[in-house]
Each structure stands twice: as C-alpha cells, then as structure tokens.
Design a protein around this motif. Structure first.
Motif, PDB file in Angstrom:
ATOM      1  N   LYS A 215       0.791  -1.095  -0.145  1.00 27.39           N
ATOM      2  CA  LYS A 215       0.340  -0.044   0.131  1.00 27.39           C
ATOM      3  C   LYS A 215       0.999   1.009   0.081  1.00 27.39           C
ATOM      4  O   LYS A 215       0.569   2.219  -0.666  1.00 27.39           O
ATOM      5  N   MET A 216       2.158   1.199   0.815  1.00 29.62           N
ATOM      6  CA  MET A 216       2.765   2.406   1.010  1.00 29.62           C
ATOM      7  C   MET A 216       3.576   2.726  -0.320  1.00 29.62           C
ATOM      8  O   MET A 216       3.542   3.668  -0.834  1.00 29.62           O
ATOM      9  N   LEU A 217       3.930   1.495  -1.032  1.00 26.04           N
ATOM     10  CA  LEU A 217       4.968   1.855  -2.282  1.00 26.04           C
ATOM     11  C   LEU A 217       4.112   1.570  -3.641  1.00 26.04           C
ATOM     12  O   LEU A 217       4.522   1.536  -4.893  1.00 26.04           O
ATOM     13  N   ASP A 218       2.785   1.221  -3.511  1.00 25.41           N
ATOM     14  CA  ASP A 218       1.819   1.174  -4.712  1.00 25.41           C
ATOM     15  C   ASP A 218       2.198   0.171  -5.386  1.00 25.41           C
ATOM     16  O   ASP A 218       2.202   0.263  -6.818  1.00 25.41           O
ATOM     17  N   THR A 220       0.787  -3.007  -6.952  1.00 22.77           N
ATOM     18  CA  THR A 220      -0.581  -3.460  -7.323  1.00 22.77           C
ATOM     19  C   THR A 220      -0.654  -4.883  -7.829  1.00 22.77           C
ATOM     20  O   THR A 220      -1.838  -5.494  -7.961  1.00 22.77           O
ATOM     21  N   ASN A 221       0.376  -5.569  -8.367  1.00 22.82           N
ATOM     22  CA  ASN A 221       0.144  -6.755  -9.065  1.00 22.82           C
ATOM     23  C   ASN A 221       0.408  -7.952  -8.142  1.00 22.82           C
ATOM     24  O   ASN A 221       1.026  -7.958  -7.077  1.00 22.82           O
ATOM     25  N   GLU A 222      -0.767  -8.844  -8.164  1.00 19.88           N
ATOM     26  CA  GLU A 222      -0.901 -10.014  -7.242  1.00 19.88           C
ATOM     27  C   GLU A 222       0.186 -10.889  -7.144  1.00 19.88           C
ATOM     28  O   GLU A 222       0.704 -11.562  -6.418  1.00 19.88           O
ATOM     29  N   ASP A 223       0.748 -10.948  -8.391  1.00 17.06           N
ATOM     30  CA  ASP A 223       2.216 -12.029  -8.552  1.00 17.06           C
ATOM     31  C   ASP A 223       3.435 -11.358  -7.911  1.00 17.06           C
ATOM     32  O   ASP A 223       4.221 -12.220  -7.479  1.00 17.06           O
ATOM     33  N   THR A 224       3.284 -10.157  -7.608  1.00 16.51           N
ATOM     34  CA  THR A 224       4.394  -9.751  -6.814  1.00 16.51           C
ATOM     35  C   THR A 224       4.300 -10.054  -5.290  1.00 16.51           C
ATOM     36  O   THR A 224       5.313 -10.382  -4.745  1.00 16.51           O
ATOM     37  N   LYS A 225       3.147  -9.962  -4.843  1.00 17.79           N
ATOM     38  CA  LYS A 225       2.691 -10.730  -3.458  1.00 17.79           C
ATOM     39  C   LYS A 225       3.018 -11.967  -3.394  1.00 17.79           C
ATOM     40  O   LYS A 225       3.761 -12.645  -2.505  1.00 17.79           O
ATOM     41  N   LYS A 226       2.445 -12.686  -4.384  1.00 16.52           N
ATOM     42  CA  LYS A 226       2.843 -14.546  -4.287  1.00 16.52           C
ATOM     43  C   LYS A 226       4.232 -14.726  -4.625  1.00 16.52           C
ATOM     44  O   LYS A 226       4.523 -15.432  -3.558  1.00 16.52           O
ATOM     45  N   ALA A 227       4.799 -14.135  -5.317  1.00 10.32           N
ATOM     46  CA  ALA A 227       6.369 -14.125  -5.547  1.00 10.32           C
ATOM     47  C   ALA A 227       7.274 -14.049  -4.244  1.00 10.32           C
ATOM     48  O   ALA A 227       7.837 -14.852  -3.692  1.00 10.32           O
ATOM     49  N   ALA A 228       7.043 -12.818  -3.554  1.00  9.70           N
ATOM     50  CA  ALA A 228       7.463 -12.525  -2.325  1.00  9.70           C
ATOM     51  C   ALA A 228       7.319 -13.435  -1.280  1.00  9.70           C
ATOM     52  O   ALA A 228       8.133 -13.635  -0.261  1.00  9.70           O
ATOM     53  N   LEU A 243       9.898  -8.837  -1.279  1.00  5.86           N
ATOM     54  CA  LEU A 243       8.872  -7.924  -1.834  1.00  5.86           C
ATOM     55  C   LEU A 243       9.452  -6.935  -2.925  1.00  5.86           C
ATOM     56  O   LEU A 243       9.078  -6.695  -3.995  1.00  5.86           O
ATOM     57  N   LEU A 244      10.632  -6.498  -2.444  1.00  5.88           N
ATOM     58  CA  LEU A 244      11.158  -5.472  -3.341  1.00  5.88           C
ATOM     59  C   LEU A 244      11.768  -5.814  -4.498  1.00  5.88           C
ATOM     60  O   LEU A 244      11.780  -5.402  -5.648  1.00  5.88           O
ATOM     61  N   LEU A 245      12.341  -7.047  -4.441  1.00  2.00           N
ATOM     62  CA  LEU A 245      13.157  -7.836  -5.386  1.00  2.00           C
ATOM     63  C   LEU A 245      11.871  -8.320  -6.334  1.00  2.00           C
ATOM     64  O   LEU A 245      11.987  -8.256  -7.639  1.00  2.00           O
ATOM     65  N   ALA A 246      10.463  -8.741  -5.811  1.00  3.29           N
ATOM     66  CA  ALA A 246       9.621  -9.337  -6.979  1.00  3.29           C
ATOM     67  C   ALA A 246       9.136  -8.032  -7.376  1.00  3.29           C
ATOM     68  O   ALA A 246       8.560  -8.306  -8.487  1.00  3.29           O
ATOM     69  N   HIS A 247       8.997  -6.985  -6.966  1.00  2.00           N
ATOM     70  CA  HIS A 247       8.326  -5.879  -7.769  1.00  2.00           C
ATOM     71  C   HIS A 247       9.096  -5.346  -8.835  1.00  2.00           C
ATOM     72  O   HIS A 247       8.652  -5.254 -10.008  1.00  2.00           O
ATOM     73  N   LYS A 248      10.655  -6.043  -9.049  1.00  2.00           N
ATOM     74  CA  LYS A 248      11.309  -5.585 -10.235  1.00  2.00           C
ATOM     75  C   LYS A 248      10.890  -6.694 -11.265  1.00  2.00           C
ATOM     76  O   LYS A 248      10.965  -6.410 -12.708  1.00  2.00           O
ATOM     77  N   MET A 249      10.327  -7.677 -10.780  1.00  2.00           N
ATOM     78  CA  MET A 249       9.908  -8.613 -11.972  1.00  2.00           C
ATOM     79  C   MET A 249       8.392  -8.447 -12.343  1.00  2.00           C
ATOM     80  O   MET A 249       7.976  -8.698 -13.615  1.00  2.00           O
ATOM     81  N   TYR A 250       7.536  -7.983 -11.362  1.00  2.00           N
ATOM     82  CA  TYR A 250       5.974  -8.153 -11.950  1.00  2.00           C
ATOM     83  C   TYR A 250       5.384  -6.659 -11.786  1.00  2.00           C
ATOM     84  O   TYR A 250       4.100  -6.639 -12.348  1.00  2.00           O
ATOM     85  N   GLU A 251       5.857  -5.668 -11.340  1.00  2.00           N
ATOM     86  CA  GLU A 251       5.141  -4.383 -11.298  1.00  2.00           C
ATOM     87  C   GLU A 251       5.455  -3.669 -12.760  1.00  2.00           C
ATOM     88  O   GLU A 251       6.330  -3.618 -13.276  1.00  2.00           O
ATOM     89  N   GLU A 259      15.273   5.227  -3.215  1.00  2.00           N
ATOM     90  CA  GLU A 259      14.176   6.049  -2.676  1.00  2.00           C
ATOM     91  C   GLU A 259      13.323   5.306  -1.661  1.00  2.00           C
ATOM     92  O   GLU A 259      12.572   5.802  -0.723  1.00  2.00           O
ATOM     93  N   VAL A 260      13.472   3.867  -1.420  1.00  2.00           N
ATOM     94  CA  VAL A 260      12.924   3.268  -0.378  1.00  2.00           C
ATOM     95  C   VAL A 260      13.132   3.718   0.909  1.00  2.00           C
ATOM     96  O   VAL A 260      12.426   3.608   1.796  1.00  2.00           O
ATOM     97  N   GLU A 261      14.338   4.298   1.402  1.00  2.00           N
ATOM     98  CA  GLU A 261      14.742   4.566   2.481  1.00  2.00           C
ATOM     99  C   GLU A 261      13.718   5.848   3.003  1.00  2.00           C
ATOM    100  O   GLU A 261      13.742   5.970   4.138  1.00  2.00           O
TER     101      GLU A 261
END
Length: 290
Positions: A215-218, A220-228, A243-251, A259-261
C-alpha cells in the motif's frame, strides 16, 4: 571506368575500347588511363602487352606509398615518375618500384617477379607467423578440451562412487557394543534451514507487513505478493526484501531502490543487496518460480 588516384588499384588492363575485329588490332597508343600509360605506349613504339600493365601497377604503388603525381598529362606524368625514380634509394620497396617503373619494357620486371622480391618478405613472414599462431592456438584449444573432458569424466566417476558409498552408509544400521541399534545423529542445519518452517504467527505477521508495504509503495500486481511470500518461505529473508525484489519482476513501474529509505525505517541498501544475492542463489537464479 576506374578511379586510379581516388581508389588505387593494382592492375590497369585498359580493355574499355572499340575493337576492330576485321583487322585483328588490339590495344593502341590512344587506349589507357591518363598519367598511367607506359612510356612505350605514349611514344607509340611498341605493342601493348603485360609490361604496360606492370608500369601502371608501379604508378599505383608509387602514389599509394608516396603521394599522387599531381599532374594531368601523360608527358608530365612520365617526367615526374622519372624524377622520383632517380631519387629512390636501396630500400627493398625502392628497388621493386624502380623495377616496375623501368622505362625500358625489355628490362622492366613483371608483377610475378615483384611479388618474389625482398619488399614482400616481411609481409610473407607475418602471414606465415599468423598461420603458425592460429595452428598453435587451435592445438592448445584442442588439448584443453580433451583435458577438460577427461576431468569431467573423472569427476563424474568420483561423484558416482561417493553417492554409492553414501547410499551404503545410509542403508546400514549401525550397532552398538551391546548389539542395540544406535540412533543416527541428525545432519547439521544450514543457516537457512528454517526456510519453509515458519509458524502460523510468523506467516500472519509477514502477510500483514507485506500488505502495509504494498500500500505504501503502490505495488498492485498480485504476482508480486505471491512471489515475495514464496521466496520468503523458501529463502528465509526479510519479507520486505523479497517484496522489493519481486516488484522488479512483476510491477509495471519500477521504483528506485534508493528512494525506499524515505518509506521504510531502518532500510539498509547494502543489506538488501546482499539479501538479493542470497535469494538468487537459493532459487537457482530462476525468479519465475513461486
């Protein structure tokens, strides 16, 4: 049509002419490229033959190795070539050029003779040396390939032997001094041995944290959550790193990790980079598996 000074060539066949088949005449003094015509052709004293082409070859080499003649008339060209020829020394290239540009066609060397002169020796040595190096490299490569294949066969043989020994050891029941069965000591656990053994409470906490970060980093892809979540269970790395690594694949939109800091407290980019490497290794470098 040829270019001569623009693009030097090593032959001047002068074949672009109207032939008189009735009389059988071939080349005439009027046929040839300006400034490349041999002296005997210009003077009309002799028959056009291969020695005339040898002269043209010599003119091309002279311009290539020195500079263009800088004239546009046959008479001036012949005079300029004569001056340059008289200034030539005893270097192998000069000796060859003097032979090609001999005004007397009877003593003028032909191209075959020029190729056998000392001027081309260094070139021939480099050719021979290059060929020897290629053959040596090929022999070395073949030898290395043979050695590698032998090593692979030896390794495979040793591996099969080790597997057989392990199978025999596993299948045997060790006995104590009184004949009773001795329980085997469990294998030592690796640093990631608790991967996949999370409690229900840990899983619930991970899901909660993942929802908060998405929610904080927006994300939205369900595969991001499943993979993480899958990687977290397999690799036992922090859920936020998975989660951060998964977003590179699926977002659809990638976030700058630096900027995550601004969003996650106590985020350490060096620690995250190290965690990425662990995840890659644990998954066999296949991030499509989850």
């Amino acid at each position: 049509y040829d270019h001569k000074c623009d693009t030097p060539i090593l032959a001047d066949f002068s074949l672009a002419k109207v032939c008189d088949f009735a009389t059988g005449k071939t080349h005439t003094p009027e046929v040839g490229s300006t400034c490349y015509i041999a002296p005997e052709v210009y003077a009309g004293d002799g028959q056009y033959d291969h020695k005339c082409d040898t002269w043209a070859t010599g003119v091309c080499l002279l311009e290539t190795l020195n500079k263009p003649l800088g004239v546009d008339r046959d008479k001036a060209a012949i005079a300029t070539i004569k001056k340059r020829r008289n200034r030539m020394g005893t270097k192998p290239v000069h000796v060859m050029l003097r032979g090609l540009l001999d005004p007397n066609p009877a003593t003028r060397i032909d191209c075959k003779t020029a190729l056998e002169m000392k001027a081309f020796e260094e070139f021939k040595k480099k050719q021979a040396s290059g060929k020897e190096n290629q053959e040596r490299e090929k022999a070395t490569k073949d030898s290395n390939t043979t050695e590698q294949q032998a090593n692979i066969q030896t390794d495979n043989k040793n591996l099969k032997s080790a597997e057989a020994d392990q199978a025999n050891l596993t299948g045997e029941k060790k006995k104590g001094v009184n004949g009773n069965e001795v329980k085997q000591k469990p294998p030592s656990q690796s640093k990631n041995s608790r991967a996949g053994a999370h409690t229900a409470g840990e899983r619930a906490e991970a899901l909660k944290e993942m929802k908060r970060i998405c929610k904080m980093l927006d994300f939205t892809n369900e595969d991001t959550k499943k993979a993480a979540l899958s990687w977290w269970e397999k690799c036992d790395q922090p859920i936020e790193y998975c989660l951060l690594l998964a977003h590179k694949m699926y977002e659809h939109e990638l976030m700058n990790i630096e900027e995550v800091e601004e969003y996650l407290e106590d985020f350490d980019i060096d620690e995250y980079t190290a965690a990425e490497e662990v995840i890659f290794e644990e998954l066999g470098y296949d991030l499509t598996l989850f």
